[in-house]
Scaffold this motif. Structure first.
Motif, PDB file in Angstrom:
ATOM      1  N   LEU A  61      58.752 -43.022  93.195  1.00  0.00           N
ATOM      2  CA  LEU A  61      57.999 -42.753  94.416  1.00  0.00           C
ATOM      3  C   LEU A  61      58.281 -41.344  94.923  1.00  0.00           C
ATOM      4  CD1 LEU A  61      56.235 -43.635  96.843  1.00  0.00           C
ATOM      5  CD2 LEU A  61      58.337 -44.543  97.871  1.00  0.00           C
ATOM      6  N   LEU A  62      59.548 -40.937  94.920  1.00  0.00           N
ATOM      7  CA  LEU A  62      59.901 -39.598  95.392  1.00  0.00           C
ATOM      8  C   LEU A  62      59.285 -38.518  94.507  1.00  0.00           C
ATOM      9  CD1 LEU A  62      63.615 -40.217  96.386  1.00  0.00           C
ATOM     10  CD2 LEU A  62      61.731 -39.650  97.931  1.00  0.00           C
ATOM     11  N   LEU A  63      59.314 -38.709  93.198  1.00  0.00           N
ATOM     12  CA  LEU A  63      58.685 -37.730  92.303  1.00  0.00           C
ATOM     13  C   LEU A  63      57.203 -37.604  92.604  1.00  0.00           C
ATOM     14  CD1 LEU A  63      60.438 -38.619  88.919  1.00  0.00           C
ATOM     15  CD2 LEU A  63      60.712 -36.507  90.237  1.00  0.00           C
ATOM     16  N   LYS A  64      56.549 -38.741  92.800  1.00  0.00           N
ATOM     17  CA  LYS A  64      55.114 -38.731  93.104  1.00  0.00           C
ATOM     18  C   LYS A  64      54.843 -38.037  94.434  1.00  0.00           C
ATOM     19  CE  LYS A  64      51.394 -41.830  94.315  1.00  0.00           C
ATOM     20  NZ  LYS A  64      51.102 -43.166  94.784  1.00  0.00           N
ATOM     21  N   GLU A  65      55.606 -38.376  95.453  1.00  0.00           N
ATOM     22  CA  GLU A  65      55.396 -37.784  96.777  1.00  0.00           C
ATOM     23  C   GLU A  65      55.679 -36.287  96.770  1.00  0.00           C
ATOM     24  OE1 GLU A  65      54.162 -39.043  99.624  1.00  0.00           O
ATOM     25  OE2 GLU A  65      53.740 -40.904  98.571  1.00  0.00           O
ATOM     26  N   LEU A  66      56.708 -35.873  96.078  1.00  0.00           N
ATOM     27  CA  LEU A  66      57.026 -34.439  96.026  1.00  0.00           C
ATOM     28  C   LEU A  66      55.979 -33.660  95.239  1.00  0.00           C
ATOM     29  CD1 LEU A  66      60.874 -34.620  95.679  1.00  0.00           C
ATOM     30  CD2 LEU A  66      59.618 -33.356  97.431  1.00  0.00           C
ATOM     31  N   GLU A  67      55.334 -34.323  94.323  1.00  0.00           N
ATOM     32  CA  GLU A  67      54.277 -33.663  93.562  1.00  0.00           C
ATOM     33  C   GLU A  67      53.087 -33.338  94.472  1.00  0.00           C
ATOM     34  OE1 GLU A  67      52.449 -34.224  89.141  1.00  0.00           O
ATOM     35  OE2 GLU A  67      52.779 -36.029  90.306  1.00  0.00           O
ATOM     36  N   HIS A  68      52.895 -34.146  95.512  1.00  0.00           N
ATOM     37  CA  HIS A  68      51.729 -33.988  96.381  1.00  0.00           C
ATOM     38  C   HIS A  68      52.057 -33.480  97.781  1.00  0.00           C
ATOM     39  CE1 HIS A  68      49.307 -35.855  93.313  1.00  0.00           C
ATOM     40  NE2 HIS A  68      50.181 -36.825  93.239  1.00  0.00           N
ATOM     41  N   LYS A 108      60.788 -29.565  96.914  1.00  0.00           N
ATOM     42  CA  LYS A 108      59.772 -29.390  95.868  1.00  0.00           C
ATOM     43  C   LYS A 108      60.323 -29.833  94.525  1.00  0.00           C
ATOM     44  CE  LYS A 108      60.959 -24.606  94.929  1.00  0.00           C
ATOM     45  NZ  LYS A 108      60.513 -23.240  94.818  1.00  0.00           N
ATOM     46  N   LEU A 109      59.417 -30.098  93.614  1.00  0.00           N
ATOM     47  CA  LEU A 109      59.799 -30.397  92.244  1.00  0.00           C
ATOM     48  C   LEU A 109      60.184 -29.102  91.546  1.00  0.00           C
ATOM     49  CD1 LEU A 109      56.970 -32.855  91.110  1.00  0.00           C
ATOM     50  CD2 LEU A 109      59.310 -33.433  91.750  1.00  0.00           C
ATOM     51  N   THR A 110      61.190 -29.166  90.707  1.00  0.00           N
ATOM     52  CA  THR A 110      61.514 -28.027  89.845  1.00  0.00           C
ATOM     53  C   THR A 110      60.520 -28.051  88.678  1.00  0.00           C
ATOM     54  OG1 THR A 110      63.007 -29.347  88.502  1.00  0.00           O
ATOM     55  CG2 THR A 110      63.973 -28.215  90.425  1.00  0.00           C
ATOM     56  N   SER A 111      60.587 -27.080  87.813  1.00  0.00           N
ATOM     57  CA  SER A 111      59.690 -27.089  86.649  1.00  0.00           C
ATOM     58  C   SER A 111      59.966 -28.321  85.787  1.00  0.00           C
ATOM     59  CB  SER A 111      59.816 -25.801  85.842  1.00  0.00           C
ATOM     60  OG  SER A 111      61.135 -25.613  85.410  1.00  0.00           O
ATOM     61  N   SER A 112      61.232 -28.713  85.662  1.00  0.00           N
ATOM     62  CA  SER A 112      61.565 -29.933  84.910  1.00  0.00           C
ATOM     63  C   SER A 112      61.019 -31.160  85.619  1.00  0.00           C
ATOM     64  CB  SER A 112      63.078 -30.071  84.750  1.00  0.00           C
ATOM     65  OG  SER A 112      63.599 -29.002  84.015  1.00  0.00           O
ATOM     66  N   GLY A 113      61.110 -31.172  86.933  1.00  0.00           N
ATOM     67  CA  GLY A 113      60.583 -32.286  87.715  1.00  0.00           C
ATOM     68  C   GLY A 113      59.078 -32.423  87.577  1.00  0.00           C
ATOM     69  N   ARG A 114      58.380 -31.282  87.570  1.00  0.00           N
ATOM     70  CA  ARG A 114      56.918 -31.314  87.384  1.00  0.00           C
ATOM     71  C   ARG A 114      56.574 -31.857  85.999  1.00  0.00           C
ATOM     72  NH1 ARG A 114      57.430 -26.540  90.004  1.00  0.00           N
ATOM     73  NH2 ARG A 114      57.238 -25.308  88.096  1.00  0.00           N
ATOM     74  N   PHE A 115      57.331 -31.435  85.004  1.00  0.00           N
ATOM     75  CA  PHE A 115      57.088 -31.896  83.640  1.00  0.00           C
ATOM     76  C   PHE A 115      57.286 -33.408  83.537  1.00  0.00           C
ATOM     77  CE2 PHE A 115      58.624 -32.523  79.213  1.00  0.00           C
ATOM     78  CZ  PHE A 115      57.453 -32.195  78.570  1.00  0.00           C
ATOM     79  N   VAL A 116      58.389 -33.901  84.087  1.00  0.00           N
ATOM     80  CA  VAL A 116      58.666 -35.340  84.061  1.00  0.00           C
ATOM     81  C   VAL A 116      57.581 -36.103  84.818  1.00  0.00           C
ATOM     82  CG1 VAL A 116      60.262 -37.117  84.923  1.00  0.00           C
ATOM     83  CG2 VAL A 116      61.149 -35.124  83.699  1.00  0.00           C
ATOM     84  N   GLN A 168      54.508 -35.272  85.312  1.00  0.00           N
ATOM     85  CA  GLN A 168      53.264 -35.237  84.539  1.00  0.00           C
ATOM     86  C   GLN A 168      53.300 -36.251  83.397  1.00  0.00           C
ATOM     87  OE1 GLN A 168      53.153 -31.123  83.482  1.00  0.00           O
ATOM     88  NE2 GLN A 168      52.174 -30.500  85.381  1.00  0.00           N
ATOM     89  N   ILE A 169      54.438 -36.390  82.752  1.00  0.00           N
ATOM     90  CA  ILE A 169      54.552 -37.364  81.667  1.00  0.00           C
ATOM     91  C   ILE A 169      54.434 -38.776  82.227  1.00  0.00           C
ATOM     92  CG2 ILE A 169      56.124 -38.374  79.964  1.00  0.00           C
ATOM     93  CD1 ILE A 169      57.203 -35.514  79.519  1.00  0.00           C
ATOM     94  N   ILE A 170      55.121 -39.034  83.333  1.00  0.00           N
ATOM     95  CA  ILE A 170      55.101 -40.368  83.923  1.00  0.00           C
ATOM     96  C   ILE A 170      53.692 -40.770  84.326  1.00  0.00           C
ATOM     97  CG2 ILE A 170      55.815 -41.672  85.974  1.00  0.00           C
ATOM     98  CD1 ILE A 170      58.554 -40.238  85.672  1.00  0.00           C
ATOM     99  N   ARG A 171      52.954 -39.845  84.920  1.00  0.00           N
ATOM    100  CA  ARG A 171      51.606 -40.211  85.348  1.00  0.00           C
ATOM    101  C   ARG A 171      50.596 -40.113  84.216  1.00  0.00           C
ATOM    102  NH1 ARG A 171      49.106 -35.275  86.369  1.00  0.00           N
ATOM    103  NH2 ARG A 171      50.460 -33.941  87.597  1.00  0.00           N
ATOM    104  N   GLY A 172      51.015 -39.637  83.066  1.00  0.00           N
ATOM    105  CA  GLY A 172      50.134 -39.607  81.906  1.00  0.00           C
ATOM    106  C   GLY A 172      49.200 -38.424  81.880  1.00  0.00           C
ATOM    107  N   ASP A 173      49.650 -37.279  82.386  1.00  0.00           N
ATOM    108  CA  ASP A 173      48.815 -36.079  82.421  1.00  0.00           C
ATOM    109  C   ASP A 173      48.573 -35.584  81.001  1.00  0.00           C
ATOM    110  OD1 ASP A 173      47.708 -33.536  82.716  1.00  0.00           O
ATOM    111  OD2 ASP A 173      48.913 -33.084  84.476  1.00  0.00           O
ATOM    112  N   LYS A 174      47.307 -35.556  80.603  1.00  0.00           N
ATOM    113  CA  LYS A 174      46.975 -35.164  79.229  1.00  0.00           C
ATOM    114  C   LYS A 174      47.185 -33.681  78.962  1.00  0.00           C
ATOM    115  CE  LYS A 174      42.054 -34.516  80.037  1.00  0.00           C
ATOM    116  NZ  LYS A 174      40.718 -34.900  79.615  1.00  0.00           N
TER     117      LYS A 174
END
Length: 109
Positions: free
Chosen positions: A28-35, A81-89, A91-97
């Motif tokens: 949830l935190l990863l998702k919220e920080l992404e947005h 904010k998400l770090t670059s590693s956090g953004r990558f993780v 994106q993988i979790i949400r299935g970003d193509k």
């Protein structure tokens, strides 16, 4: 050596591993920080706590874990904010193509 386009089953396995490695609060935190990149960590956690009824202490604990993993950054007056590693993780979790050209299938686990 990085693989540009791993086989679909490996993509699904990596996504499955990440979904199992993080608890629901961390996801949830990863998702919220992404947005929500315009909040300091305290304000963001209070907002999430109000909307989800998850205790603030639980959210703080999980945000510290994500920070220790270098997936999020916050503190010293800076915005959360998400770090670059956090953004990558995330994106993988949400299935970003578009994550490194991967096309992770959104199949139910």
């Amino acid at each position: 050596k990085w693989v540009d386009d791993p086989p679909t089953n490996q993509k699904r396995e990596l996504r499955h591993i990440l979904l199992r490695a993080f608890n629901k609060n961390q996801l949830l935190l990863l998702k919220e920080l992404e947005h929500n990149s315009d909040f300091n960590i305290t304000n963001l956690l209070e907002k999430i706590s109000r909307s989800t009824k998850i205790s603030l202490s639980t959210l703080k604990f999980n945000s510290r874990i994500l920070k220790e993993l270098n997936l999020v950054s916050f503190g010293n007056g800076s915005l959360a904010k998400l770090t670059s590693s956090g953004r990558f993780v995330a994106q993988i979790i949400r299935g970003d193509k578009y994550t490194w050209g991967w096309c992770i299938n959104r199949t139910p686990l």
